[in-house]
Write a protein that holds these residues in place. Structure first.
Motif, PDB file in Angstrom:
ATOM      1  N   GLY A   1      56.826  76.205 -31.581  1.00 18.74           N
ATOM      2  CA  GLY A   1      55.487  76.351 -32.167  1.00 18.74           C
ATOM      3  C   GLY A   1      55.390  75.736 -33.542  1.00 18.74           C
ATOM      4  O   GLY A   1      54.413  75.038 -33.860  1.00 18.74           O
ATOM      5  N   LYS A   2      56.403  75.974 -34.376  1.00 17.56           N
ATOM      6  CA  LYS A   2      56.384  75.445 -35.739  1.00 17.56           C
ATOM      7  C   LYS A   2      56.403  73.921 -35.733  1.00 17.56           C
ATOM      8  O   LYS A   2      55.767  73.277 -36.571  1.00 17.56           O
ATOM      9  CB  LYS A   2      57.574  75.997 -36.521  1.00 17.56           C
ATOM     10  CG  LYS A   2      57.494  75.723 -38.013  1.00 17.56           C
ATOM     11  CD  LYS A   2      58.602  76.427 -38.776  1.00 17.56           C
ATOM     12  CE  LYS A   2      58.488  76.145 -40.281  1.00 17.56           C
ATOM     13  NZ  LYS A   2      59.576  76.782 -41.048  1.00 17.56           N
ATOM     14  N   GLN A   3      57.136  73.335 -34.776  1.00 15.91           N
ATOM     15  CA  GLN A   3      57.222  71.871 -34.701  1.00 15.91           C
ATOM     16  C   GLN A   3      55.885  71.257 -34.298  1.00 15.91           C
ATOM     17  O   GLN A   3      55.536  70.164 -34.749  1.00 15.91           O
ATOM     18  CB  GLN A   3      58.330  71.465 -33.724  1.00 15.91           C
ATOM     19  CG  GLN A   3      59.710  71.904 -34.197  1.00 15.91           C
ATOM     20  CD  GLN A   3      60.841  71.330 -33.385  1.00 15.91           C
ATOM     21  OE1 GLN A   3      60.952  70.118 -33.219  1.00 15.91           O
ATOM     22  NE2 GLN A   3      61.713  72.185 -32.865  1.00 15.91           N
ATOM     23  N   ILE A   4      55.132  71.953 -33.442  1.00 19.76           N
ATOM     24  CA  ILE A   4      53.802  71.459 -33.061  1.00 19.76           C
ATOM     25  C   ILE A   4      52.820  71.652 -34.215  1.00 19.76           C
ATOM     26  O   ILE A   4      51.979  70.793 -34.490  1.00 19.76           O
ATOM     27  CB  ILE A   4      53.287  72.186 -31.801  1.00 19.76           C
ATOM     28  CG1 ILE A   4      54.238  71.964 -30.619  1.00 19.76           C
ATOM     29  CG2 ILE A   4      51.884  71.700 -31.436  1.00 19.76           C
ATOM     30  CD1 ILE A   4      53.891  72.777 -29.378  1.00 19.76           C
ATOM     31  N   MET A   5      52.956  72.762 -34.910  1.00 16.43           N
ATOM     32  CA  MET A   5      52.005  73.112 -35.973  1.00 16.43           C
ATOM     33  C   MET A   5      52.123  72.195 -37.196  1.00 16.43           C
ATOM     34  O   MET A   5      51.139  72.000 -37.914  1.00 16.43           O
ATOM     35  CB  MET A   5      52.227  74.570 -36.405  1.00 16.43           C
ATOM     36  CG  MET A   5      51.798  75.586 -35.362  1.00 16.43           C
ATOM     37  SD  MET A   5      52.494  77.245 -35.672  1.00 16.43           S
ATOM     38  CE  MET A   5      51.828  77.617 -37.293  1.00 16.43           C
TER      39      MET A   5
ATOM     40  N   THR B   1      66.836  73.574 -34.689  1.00 13.84           N
ATOM     41  CA  THR B   1      66.856  74.789 -35.517  1.00 13.84           C
ATOM     42  C   THR B   1      65.461  75.379 -35.738  1.00 13.84           C
ATOM     43  O   THR B   1      65.334  76.429 -36.366  1.00 13.84           O
ATOM     44  CB  THR B   1      67.476  74.488 -36.894  1.00 13.84           C
ATOM     45  OG1 THR B   1      66.599  73.613 -37.631  1.00 13.84           O
ATOM     46  CG2 THR B   1      68.841  73.846 -36.749  1.00 13.84           C
ATOM     47  N   MET B   2      64.437  74.701 -35.233  1.00 17.19           N
ATOM     48  CA  MET B   2      63.062  75.170 -35.445  1.00 17.19           C
ATOM     49  C   MET B   2      62.429  75.610 -34.138  1.00 17.19           C
ATOM     50  O   MET B   2      62.643  74.983 -33.088  1.00 17.19           O
ATOM     51  CB  MET B   2      62.198  74.048 -36.051  1.00 17.19           C
ATOM     52  CG  MET B   2      62.406  73.809 -37.522  1.00 17.19           C
ATOM     53  SD  MET B   2      61.446  72.377 -38.100  1.00 17.19           S
ATOM     54  CE  MET B   2      59.775  72.950 -37.821  1.00 17.19           C
ATOM     55  N   LYS B   3      61.630  76.652 -34.199  1.00 19.55           N
ATOM     56  CA  LYS B   3      60.896  77.095 -33.015  1.00 19.55           C
ATOM     57  C   LYS B   3      59.883  76.020 -32.603  1.00 19.55           C
ATOM     58  O   LYS B   3      59.365  75.282 -33.444  1.00 19.55           O
ATOM     59  CB  LYS B   3      60.181  78.418 -33.297  1.00 19.55           C
ATOM     60  CG  LYS B   3      61.130  79.603 -33.475  1.00 19.55           C
ATOM     61  CD  LYS B   3      60.364  80.874 -33.776  1.00 19.55           C
ATOM     62  CE  LYS B   3      61.342  82.058 -33.964  1.00 19.55           C
ATOM     63  NZ  LYS B   3      60.628  83.308 -34.291  1.00 19.55           N
TER      64      LYS B   3
ATOM     65  N   GLN C   1      60.002  80.165 -28.943  1.00 19.42           N
ATOM     66  CA  GLN C   1      61.352  79.858 -28.481  1.00 19.42           C
ATOM     67  C   GLN C   1      61.857  78.551 -29.088  1.00 19.42           C
ATOM     68  O   GLN C   1      61.088  77.745 -29.621  1.00 19.42           O
ATOM     69  CB  GLN C   1      61.374  79.776 -26.957  1.00 19.42           C
ATOM     70  CG  GLN C   1      61.080  81.119 -26.291  1.00 19.42           C
ATOM     71  CD  GLN C   1      61.129  81.031 -24.773  1.00 19.42           C
ATOM     72  OE1 GLN C   1      60.941  79.974 -24.185  1.00 19.42           O
ATOM     73  NE2 GLN C   1      61.398  82.170 -24.142  1.00 19.42           N
ATOM     74  N   PHE C   2      63.172  78.323 -28.978  1.00 18.67           N
ATOM     75  CA  PHE C   2      63.817  77.131 -29.521  1.00 18.67           C
ATOM     76  C   PHE C   2      64.003  76.085 -28.410  1.00 18.67           C
ATOM     77  O   PHE C   2      63.998  76.421 -27.218  1.00 18.67           O
ATOM     78  CB  PHE C   2      65.178  77.502 -30.129  1.00 18.67           C
ATOM     79  CG  PHE C   2      65.075  78.336 -31.376  1.00 18.67           C
ATOM     80  CD1 PHE C   2      64.969  77.726 -32.620  1.00 18.67           C
ATOM     81  CD2 PHE C   2      65.069  79.732 -31.303  1.00 18.67           C
ATOM     82  CE1 PHE C   2      64.871  78.496 -33.780  1.00 18.67           C
ATOM     83  CE2 PHE C   2      64.970  80.503 -32.455  1.00 18.67           C
ATOM     84  CZ  PHE C   2      64.865  79.880 -33.696  1.00 18.67           C
ATOM     85  N   PRO C   3      64.200  74.804 -28.778  1.00 20.84           N
ATOM     86  CA  PRO C   3      64.340  73.734 -27.771  1.00 20.84           C
ATOM     87  C   PRO C   3      65.400  74.000 -26.713  1.00 20.84           C
ATOM     88  O   PRO C   3      65.210  73.644 -25.537  1.00 20.84           O
ATOM     89  CB  PRO C   3      64.695  72.506 -28.623  1.00 20.84           C
ATOM     90  CG  PRO C   3      64.027  72.768 -29.924  1.00 20.84           C
ATOM     91  CD  PRO C   3      64.156  74.256 -30.137  1.00 20.84           C
TER      92      PRO C   3
END
Length: 353
Positions: free
Chosen positions: A111-115, A107-109, A151-153
């Motif tokens: 980029g946000k998961q890396i950040m 549910t998370m993009k 983008q999403f997974p």
């Protein structure tokens, strides 16, 4: 050389309604800076449980570490609370799991998961973390990273998702990276690309890596040293050359004999007979004795110590005792040893250094 990680007499136990499962039973090993150590063995041998113990991810209260030390840069991780481990996980020690789809939040993009880790551990601003995330995506070989960061997974292929997982693991420049069968879910071509990527990243970042796998072909390509695990114990350890060209433990012979090579198309692969022992009730002597065609009477009565084969090579088998009969590896294993030697010499001629 001072090791970055020193594991001493590690035990991991899981308490169940039927009794206590001794999943890891007295494991000892070291990891040096910039080195890749491969831990190999069948499913259920204790590889993944060992690495989860290093990360403080043994599920409590059922799982516990009754004894042993996990010394990371001199600090015993086994004695740290979960809150203290949270400061180390992702920052100093990162882990890449087997299936990228279960490692990523759908549910998370991306980029946000890396950040997340960059903002938490590196105290970066959102703008700086976003720029770093784009750099990391570029580092792991994802094209158009400034676009794909949004983008999403599910918009990525399996190989690209695993590259994203690697980017997340590398975000805070960890000193140690644990890879738990990171290429198992990928096809052979993508697997080769990911392994090449990890070798390249290790050279650039000087990261120490523990690589968990049951695929000895992968080990030959990525590792400096190998630890062979069986029934919660390390039964043989040495450099890649030690273990592949001069294996001493019958279990290692069994693993090598079951490994297909280009030169062994006419030779049947050998299977290790039987099944691993019940670790709720470990056997009295050598845990591999019941499956070992070369077992001695003492194997049923007493656990073998680690015998020293060379300065870098050790194996826990009574066959190395001075009074034991001289036994050589089976023909199928010798064939694979020769095949690998020919492959390595051909590779050396093609890529002279």
């Amino acid at each position: 050389m001072d090791p970055i990680l020193d594991v001493r007499n590690l035990h991991v136990t899981f308490d169940t309604y039927g009794g206590s499962v001794q999943a890891v039973r007295g494991v000892n090993f070291q990891l040096n800076k910039g080195e890749t150590l491969a831990i190999v063995g069948e499913s259920g041998s204790g590889k993944s449980v060992t690495t989860k113990a290093l990360m403080g991810l043994v599920a409590k209260p059922a799982g516990r570490i009754p004894e042993g030390e996990i010394l990371f840069e001199g600090k015993d991780l086994a004695k740290l609370s979960n809150k203290e481990m949270q400061k180390i996980r992702g920052k100093d020690i990162s882990m890449i799991f087997q299936d990228p789809m279960t490692s990523l939040n759908p549910t998370m993009k991306i980029g946000k998961q890396i950040m997340e880790g960059l903002i938490l551990h590196q105290k970066m601003s959102k703008a700086a973390a976003k720029n770093r995330a784009i750099e990391l995506l570029e580092l792991v070989g994802i094209p158009q990273p400034d676009t794909r960061i949004n983008q999403f997974p599910h918009q990525f292929s399996g190989g690209m998702r695993q590259r994203v997982v690697i980017a997340i693991a590398l975000a805070c420049n960890p000193k140690m990276l644990i890879c738990d069968e990171p290429t198992t879910a990928l096809d052979v071509t993508i697997q080769a690309q990911i392994l090449e990527l990890m070798k390249d990243i290790q050279k650039k970042m000087d990261t120490s890596i523990i690589f968990i796998t049951h695929d000895l072909g992968v080990v030959a390509n990525v590792a400096d040293r190998v630890a062979v695990m069986y029934a919660g114990k390390i039964v043989e350890t040495g450099t890649v050359d030690d273990v592949f060209y001069n294996p001493q433990h019958p279990y290692t012979w069994g693993l090598l004999g079951s490994m297909p090579t280009v030169d062994s198309t006419e030779e049947k692969l050998t299977a290790i007979p039987g099944t691993p022992p019940d670790l709720m009730h470990p056997p009295k002597g050598d845990a591999f004795a019941a499956r070992n065609d070369y077992a001695l009477q003492i194997d049923l009565e007493e656990e073998p110590p680690m015998f020293q084969v060379s300065d870098t090579h050790y194996a826990a088998t009574w066959l190395l005792h001075e009074d034991a009969p001289k036994v050589e590896p089976p023909a199928a294993v010798k064939l694979r040893m020769k095949g690998m030697a020919r492959r390595d010499s051909s590779a050396g001629e093609e890529n002279p250094s």
